[in-house]
Design a protein around this motif. Structure first.
Motif, mmCIF file in Angstrom:
data_model
loop_
_atom_site.group_PDB
_atom_site.id
_atom_site.type_symbol
_atom_site.label_atom_id
_atom_site.label_comp_id
_atom_site.label_asym_id
_atom_site.label_seq_id
_atom_site.Cartn_x
_atom_site.Cartn_y
_atom_site.Cartn_z
ATOM 1 N N ALA A 137 -17.786 -1.614 25.098
ATOM 2 C CA ALA A 137 -16.969 -0.730 24.264
ATOM 3 C C ALA A 137 -15.517 -1.204 24.240
ATOM 4 N N PRO B 228 -14.144 3.881 21.810
ATOM 5 C CA PRO B 228 -14.267 5.304 22.142
ATOM 6 C C PRO B 228 -13.155 5.736 23.092
ATOM 7 N N TYR C 162 -18.929 8.839 25.312
ATOM 8 C CA TYR C 162 -19.622 7.760 24.602
ATOM 9 C C TYR C 162 -21.019 7.527 25.186
ATOM 10 N N LYS D 49 -16.505 2.518 14.056
ATOM 11 C CA LYS D 49 -16.429 3.917 14.459
ATOM 12 C C LYS D 49 -16.189 4.779 13.217
ATOM 13 N N GLU E 216 -19.758 10.153 20.304
ATOM 14 C CA GLU E 216 -18.955 10.938 21.238
ATOM 15 C C GLU E 216 -18.485 12.198 20.522
#
Length: 403
Positions: free
Chosen positions: A152, A161, A266, A293, A325
């Motif tokens: 990530a 995230p 996440y 995202k 998330e």
């Protein structure tokens, strides 16, 4: 609008044969209006309208009765979208805003109850897969698995995230939808309902909304199977008697309404397909397969479907489990202010159902997916065994119990 790198998706409209010419025109305009709203909200994820496949009188979904050359195209589109983005928007005439409002209203009252009351419905010995799951208990997979967080952090900053620092703040209530298996090795995942006291309409409300959401998921599962070149019941047969869970998630924005608060860190979902109706409060972000995202803005009348790990398993990674998330953003705070003015509940409730493969069924790559070069990464495993191992990772299987 989409940027230069955003791939455009075609609008596919199948017109029911029984409509008159005038009605067809209104039908097309209605679909196009819905599509315009969706394009404004989520340019990356197209909508699939299930209306042509739902029998008006019975409410049954059936692909067999639809004799239309466009049908195969729609099924191919469903499978392609799930494989390329991990998410799909659907419009199902059986799932109405009124039904969702009734469900959300009841769940707001429940989550507003004192924690001591809600803890009475918690079942830790059943891995919290029945009844309530307290906030501050479930650990986001990204926090439990360092490799996931490292990947990530490799994403461009605008697509990363919010890094969770502890267990999720969210509460949940797990309510089983559909018949249970008469015999199972995984009784903990297939136990009887828990009904909280003081909610006389609980069972009827939960079942009514839950079965409608499950019907929409099963419809998409059939279409995806056809699109992937499998028998139409390849997925739904695995899902028969599965531990499907209507799982409303509650986040107390009155107590945790600061920007950047993480309610659900996440993670990906452990199940087959997850379906959500729209929430009154923004805050859900999803990641497309390309790592982008996207803030979820589901228009009224539509549902968001996301791929889970079990679908990834049986397609040998053709569909990857969708990452997401739930966090407090500036838009969340604006919605909080509006709710306070209207004297509405400050609990953010998600209308979520997790569909799942039957616990005693064996998961493995199906059909031509068994020949995939990645098939060895998805060895045969009982769905219940897989589920319990995943629950250990996120700290919901307290005893680390596996069969």
């Amino acid at each position: 609008m989409c940027g230069q790198n955003c791939k455009a998706f075609p609008i596919i409209i199948i017109i029911p044969k029984y409509l008159t010419y005038s009605s067809q025109r209104h039908y097309i305009l209605d679909v196009l209006y819905t599509q315009r709203l969706i394009n404004q909200a989520m340019d990356h994820i197209p909508v699939i309208d299930l209306t042509p496949y739902v029998e008006a009188a019975s409410g049954e979904f059936c692909l067999d009765r639809v004799q239309n050359p466009e049908l195969e195209k729609v099924c191919l589109e469903v499978s392609r979208i799930l494989a390329e983005t991990g998410a799909l928007l659907v419009k199902d005439p059986r799932c109405s805003a009124e039904d969702d409002d009734r469900f959300i209203s009841m769940m707001e009252k429940y989550f507003e109850m004192p924690d001591e009351f809600k803890l009475l419905q918690a079942r830790p010995h059943q891995h919290y897969q029945n009844g309530s799951t307290p906030g501050g208990l479930e650990v986001p997979r990204s926090l439990a698995v360092p490799d996931m967080l490292e990947k990530a952090r490799e994403l461009p900053k605008e697509h990363q995230p919010l890094i969770p620092t502890g267990a999720d703040l969210k509460w949940r209530y797990m309510w089983r939808i559909g018949p249970r298996p008469s015999v199972t090795r995984f009784q903990d995942l297939n136990s009887d309902h828990i009904i909280p006291e003081g909610f006389p309409d609980w069972e009827e409300t939960m079942n009514s909304w839950g079965y409608k959401l499950l019907s929409a998921v099963e419809a998409v599962a059939e279409m995806a199977a056809v699109g992937f070149g499998l028998p139409k019941d390849a997925f739904t047969n695995l899902m028969k008697n599965g531990p499907h869970l209507l799982s409303p998630t509650g986040g107390d924005l009155g107590s945790h309404g600061k920007e950047g608060t993480v309610f659900a860190g996440y993670h990906y979902d452990l199940n087959f397909l997850t379906i959500h109706y729209r929430s009154k409060f923004p805050g859900l972000y999803i990641w497309l397969r390309n790592g982008e995202k996207v803030e979820v803005k589901v228009p009224e009348g539509c549902l968001l479907i996301q791929t889970g790990k079990q679908l990834e398993w049986v397609t040998a990674g053709e569909c990857m489990a969708g990452l997401h998330e739930v966090v407090v953003t500036k838009r969340t705070i604006e919605a909080i202010k509006e709710a306070e003015k209207a004297n509405r509940s400050l609990w953010r409730i998600s209308s979520t159902l997790f569909s799942a493969v039957a616990s005693d069924a064996v998961m493995k790559p199906l059909g031509h997916f068994a020949k995939s070069p990645l098939a060895h990464e998805y060895p045969p495993v009982h769905a219940g065994e897989y589920y319990e191992k995943e629950l250990v990772v996120i700290k919901l299987n307290e005893n680390g119990k596996e069969h």
